[in-house]
Design a protein around this motif. Structure first.
Motif, PDB file in Angstrom:
ATOM      1  N   LYS A 296     -21.852   0.450  -5.992  1.00 16.51           N
ATOM      2  CA  LYS A 296     -21.563   0.380  -4.559  1.00 16.51           C
ATOM      3  C   LYS A 296     -22.016   1.706  -3.974  1.00 16.51           C
ATOM      4  N   ARG A 297     -22.085   1.803  -2.661  1.00 14.94           N
ATOM      5  CA  ARG A 297     -22.566   3.028  -2.023  1.00 14.94           C
ATOM      6  C   ARG A 297     -21.729   4.240  -2.458  1.00 14.94           C
ATOM      7  N   ILE A 298     -22.396   5.334  -2.866  1.00 10.29           N
ATOM      8  CA  ILE A 298     -21.689   6.571  -3.217  1.00 10.29           C
ATOM      9  C   ILE A 298     -21.376   7.300  -1.917  1.00 10.29           C
ATOM     10  N   LEU A 299     -20.136   7.754  -1.794  1.00 13.84           N
ATOM     11  CA  LEU A 299     -19.720   8.398  -0.546  1.00 13.84           C
ATOM     12  C   LEU A 299     -19.526   9.888  -0.747  1.00 13.84           C
ATOM     13  N   MET A 300     -19.453  10.618   0.351  1.00 17.38           N
ATOM     14  CA  MET A 300     -19.290  12.079   0.265  1.00 17.38           C
ATOM     15  C   MET A 300     -18.209  12.544   1.227  1.00 17.38           C
ATOM     16  N   SER A 301     -17.316  13.399   0.718  1.00 16.87           N
ATOM     17  CA  SER A 301     -16.292  13.973   1.603  1.00 16.87           C
ATOM     18  C   SER A 301     -15.662  15.184   0.922  1.00 16.87           C
ATOM     19  N   ASN A 302     -15.251  16.147   1.743  1.00 18.09           N
ATOM     20  CA  ASN A 302     -14.555  17.319   1.198  1.00 18.09           C
ATOM     21  C   ASN A 302     -13.059  17.297   1.476  1.00 18.09           C
ATOM     22  N   ASP A 303     -12.609  16.292   2.238  1.00 17.55           N
ATOM     23  CA  ASP A 303     -11.185  16.290   2.584  1.00 17.55           C
ATOM     24  C   ASP A 303     -10.484  14.942   2.384  1.00 17.55           C
ATOM     25  N   TYR A 304     -11.189  14.016   1.778  1.00 16.29           N
ATOM     26  CA  TYR A 304     -10.641  12.662   1.633  1.00 16.29           C
ATOM     27  C   TYR A 304      -9.481  12.620   0.625  1.00 16.29           C
ATOM     28  N   TYR A 305      -9.692  13.170  -0.569  1.00 21.01           N
ATOM     29  CA  TYR A 305      -8.638  13.080  -1.600  1.00 21.01           C
ATOM     30  C   TYR A 305      -7.394  13.871  -1.201  1.00 21.01           C
ATOM     31  N   GLN A 306      -7.600  14.999  -0.483  1.00 24.68           N
ATOM     32  CA  GLN A 306      -6.440  15.753   0.010  1.00 24.68           C
ATOM     33  C   GLN A 306      -5.650  14.887   0.983  1.00 24.68           C
ATOM     34  N   ALA A 307      -6.380  14.131   1.835  1.00 32.07           N
ATOM     35  CA  ALA A 307      -5.705  13.301   2.845  1.00 32.07           C
ATOM     36  C   ALA A 307      -4.880  12.186   2.193  1.00 32.07           C
ATOM     37  N   VAL A 308      -5.477  11.494   1.228  1.00 29.50           N
ATOM     38  CA  VAL A 308      -4.713  10.367   0.633  1.00 29.50           C
ATOM     39  C   VAL A 308      -3.557  10.857  -0.238  1.00 29.50           C
ATOM     40  N   SER A 309      -3.562  12.163  -0.571  1.00 30.16           N
ATOM     41  CA  SER A 309      -2.466  12.720  -1.390  1.00 30.16           C
ATOM     42  C   SER A 309      -1.231  13.084  -0.567  1.00 30.16           C
ATOM     43  N   ARG A 310      -1.347  13.048   0.769  1.00 27.46           N
ATOM     44  CA  ARG A 310      -0.177  13.387   1.599  1.00 27.46           C
ATOM     45  C   ARG A 310       0.993  12.450   1.255  1.00 27.46           C
ATOM     46  N   ASP A 311       2.218  12.995   1.372  1.00 27.43           N
ATOM     47  CA  ASP A 311       3.361  12.163   0.945  1.00 27.43           C
ATOM     48  C   ASP A 311       3.686  11.031   1.924  1.00 27.43           C
ATOM     49  N   TYR A 312       3.075  11.033   3.095  1.00 25.75           N
ATOM     50  CA  TYR A 312       3.319   9.918   4.017  1.00 25.75           C
ATOM     51  C   TYR A 312       2.171   8.899   4.037  1.00 25.75           C
ATOM     52  N   VAL A 313       1.353   8.972   2.955  1.00 28.41           N
ATOM     53  CA  VAL A 313       0.292   7.964   2.803  1.00 28.41           C
ATOM     54  C   VAL A 313       0.655   7.061   1.631  1.00 28.41           C
ATOM     55  N   GLU A 314       0.570   5.765   1.842  1.00 26.81           N
ATOM     56  CA  GLU A 314       0.735   4.850   0.703  1.00 26.81           C
ATOM     57  C   GLU A 314      -0.594   4.110   0.503  1.00 26.81           C
ATOM     58  N   VAL A 315      -1.140   4.254  -0.703  1.00 25.93           N
ATOM     59  CA  VAL A 315      -2.355   3.504  -1.012  1.00 25.93           C
ATOM     60  C   VAL A 315      -1.912   2.154  -1.570  1.00 25.93           C
ATOM     61  N   VAL A 316      -2.249   1.105  -0.845  1.00 21.29           N
ATOM     62  CA  VAL A 316      -1.769  -0.232  -1.216  1.00 21.29           C
ATOM     63  C   VAL A 316      -2.922  -1.010  -1.853  1.00 21.29           C
ATOM     64  N   SER A 317      -2.771  -1.338  -3.123  1.00 23.94           N
ATOM     65  CA  SER A 317      -3.859  -2.031  -3.822  1.00 23.94           C
ATOM     66  C   SER A 317      -3.619  -3.532  -3.962  1.00 23.94           C
ATOM     67  N   GLU A 318      -2.374  -3.950  -3.699  1.00 25.68           N
ATOM     68  CA  GLU A 318      -2.111  -5.392  -3.761  1.00 25.68           C
ATOM     69  C   GLU A 318      -2.866  -6.034  -2.586  1.00 25.68           C
ATOM     70  N   GLY A 319      -3.451  -7.166  -2.809  1.00 26.81           N
ATOM     71  CA  GLY A 319      -4.217  -7.831  -1.748  1.00 26.81           C
ATOM     72  C   GLY A 319      -3.329  -8.197  -0.558  1.00 26.81           C
ATOM     73  N   ILE A 320      -3.945  -8.318   0.609  1.00 31.06           N
ATOM     74  CA  ILE A 320      -3.187  -8.697   1.808  1.00 31.06           C
ATOM     75  C   ILE A 320      -3.048 -10.226   1.851  1.00 31.06           C
ATOM     76  N   ALA A 321      -1.808 -10.683   2.015  1.00 33.49           N
ATOM     77  CA  ALA A 321      -1.580 -12.130   2.085  1.00 33.49           C
ATOM     78  C   ALA A 321      -1.619 -12.605   3.530  1.00 33.49           C
TER      79      ALA A 321
END
Ligand SMILES: Cc1cc2nc3c(=O)[nH]c(=O)nc-3n(C[C@H](O)[C@H](O)[C@H](O)COP(=O)(O)OP(=O)(O)OC[C@H]3O[C@@H](n4cnc5c(N)ncnc54)[C@H](O)[C@@H]3O)c2cc1C
Length: 507
Positions: A296-321
């Motif tokens: 898939k397309r390779i992406l580039m960022s210097n602040d993405y992983y820091q952003a998703v690590s914030r304690d008020y972010v939930e990464v939801v991997s279960e599919g949307i029903a």
């Protein structure tokens, strides 16, 4: 009804109609002007030029290719402020080009092309628009974009959501995200730019990710004033710089299409990037892709992983029903309330992306011609559709370099075709069906051996798994193949219309 509408509207005669005023339409217009051809119109649905970079105004919108390369080779711009251009600056560059080359005189904005129909007897195209003009032209050039038709997921209940909801390409700037619970659906190129850009504002973010992307560090920085001065004073330095960036980007094709094993090093870089910024092992696992890097397309960022690590972010991997009035329910039955939904669900890319009807020779509908997926010869001409050209057409997309390079190659090919047609006093040229078939057989065989066939699902492919978007080689090979117009590949016809009738038609 069709014929009645044509009669009611005013029909204007042009030699060429260009559809779309993005980089493709602008590049085409500039080359026509340079060749002394003035008899063309550029029809654009938006209220100005810029295409992708006018429409995608979402927070954090930026290019993944260095500005010095993501710009026309013939129009260097010493003013770039960053290594990787931001949306507004790229738009400014495009507007500067339109102004400099006098293209605005040719543009008809706020007008949608609704259909293009080939007239077999006259060998011309009738282009119907949403405006007051219908055009009759010898040539139609589609620059309507490979990624300009937003795709929404088919989720039950989407319409019932009461709060603001919008696609990344239709960002609603009137919505204040401050203190809001926001859901971002999708984790591709737009999402990884949006999430860090809005993270300081939102109170809570639910980040719905079906498959994580490989994200590498972005070698971005401000361009110093001294560098800008040198580029301005000595354009050759900027040209050299551009060439160096091109060579670096192009070397990545080795891993995509020659030896996919070469991606191992880049993969290590990607893993190191994840591990550096994400400390929680569970989140690390969620953010680590299982497919081969590059598939898939390779992406580039210097602040993405820091952003998703914030304690008020939930990464939801279960599919949307489903979606209801107040929020989103996932497949495990959990309901998460939200105030705003942002769809980062990309664009239609692999199926027929033309946002207008096209009827070629003998009324052939392009939807029928492309029922097994879009196909063209050199991504630029389609058998059965004489004198029609598709810039950023099938299999011209890239995973590793600047699309502007491909656009310039295609525009050169079109100019060669126009020169030939004029020199030989032809009315139409139509690529031979067997030439197109042999070309596509070659392209698909090469794609089958590429990293993109290593077993992932991506927007590069149609539902049936055919890769209709990507060019399977080095970009300089594409440049070489589009350098000259090979007339033997085409069926050619002189005008069948009586000269007097034709003159009348073009008054
Ligand atoms: C968010 C985003 C980021 C991107 N980042 C990169 C990148 O980093 N590097 C890269 O190489 N490429 C990138 N791309 C790809 C980008 O689209 C191309 O680089 C380039 O801008 C394509 O130019 P275009 O003129 O072909 O299409 P577009 O820029 O999409 O322009 C097409 C124009 O045609 C108009 N149009 C369409 N249908 C009609 C109609 N029926 N009637 C009238 N007008 C019509 C549209 O309104 C639009 O203005 C990105 C794309 C997106 C969406």
């Amino acid at each position: 009804m069709h014929a009645f509408k044509i009669q009611l509207m005013q029909t204007k005669k042009k030699t060429l109609v260009i559809i779309g005023a993005g980089f493709a339409g602008i590049c085409m217009g500039i080359h026509l002007k340079k060749a002394g051809i003035d008899d063309f119109v550029i029809i654009e649905g938006e209220d100005g030029a810029g295409g992708t970079w006018r429409v995608n105004t979402y927070p954090g919108a930026a290019c993944d290719v260095q500005s010095h390369l993501y710009s026309f080779s013939f129009e260097p711009y010493p003013k770039w402020s960053r290594m990787f251009g931001l949306q507004d600056e790229i738009l400014e560059y495009q507007e500067y080009c339109c102004e400099k080359y006098g293209l605005y005189l040719h543009c008809e904005f706020n007008t949608f092309v609704e259909s293009a129909t080939f007239n077999d007897r006259k060998g011309t195209w009738t282009v119907e628009t949403s405006g007051e003009n219908t055009y009759e032209a010898q040539f139609v050039i589609s620059g309507s974009g490979g990624l300009s038709k937003p795709a929404y997921p088919d989720i039950q209940g989407t319409e019932s959501f009461k709060g603001p909801k919008f696609h990344s390409a239709q960002w609603d700037h009137s919505v204040d995200l401050k203190g809001k619970r926001v859901a971002v659906i999708g984790s591709g190129a737009s999402a990884i730019q949006i999430v860090p850009a809005i993270i300081d504002e939102v109170e809570h973010l639910d980040y719905y990710q079906r498959t994580p992307s490989w994200v590498l560090p972005k070698p971005d920085r401000e361009i110093l004033d001294i560098e800008k001065s040198v580029f301005k004073a000595v354009p050759a330095v900027q040209q050299l710089y551009r060439s160096a960036i091109y060579a670096l980007m192009e070397s990545r094709a080795l891993g995509f299409v020659v030896t996919p094993k070469l991606m191992t090093y880049a993969k290590l870089m990607g893993l190191r990037h994840i591990n550096k910024y994400i400390k929680d092992p569970e989140l690390r696992k969620k953010m680590t892709p299982e497919y081969e890097m590059g598939c898939k397309r390779i992406l580039m960022s210097n602040d993405y992983y820091q952003a998703v690590s914030r304690d008020y972010v939930e990464v939801v991997s279960e599919g949307i029903a489903s979606i209801d009035e107040t929020g989103i329910t996932t497949a495990d039955g959990r309901h998460r309330p939200v105030d705003v939904i942002v769809y980062c669900t990309g664009f239609y890319a692999s199926e027929n992306v033309l946002q207008y009807e096209v009827y070629g020779k003998n009324g052939l509908d392009i939807k029928e011609a492309w029922k097994d997926g879009p196909e063209a010869y050199l991504g630029t001409v389609v058998s059965g559709f004489p004198n029609m050209f598709t810039i950023v057409g099938p299999n011209t997309g890239l995973g590793h370099n600047s699309m502007i390079y491909m656009i310039e190659s295609q525009v050169n090919y079109i100019m060669e075709a126009l020169r030939y047609t004029r020199k030989e006093k032809l009315q139409t040229i139509d690529v031979k069906a067997d030439v197109q078939a042999a070309y596509n057989k070659e392209i698909q065989a090469r794609l089958d051996r590429s990293i993109w066939a290593s077993g992932c699902q991506s927007w590069y492919k149609t539902k049936s798994g055919k890769n209709t978007t990507l060019w399977p080689g080095f970009t300089f090979e594409f440049r070489a193949r589009t350098l000259f117009f090979n007339a033997r590949d085409f069926n050619k016809e002189r005008s069948k219309v009586d000269v007097r009738e034709k003159e009348e038609a073009y008054v």
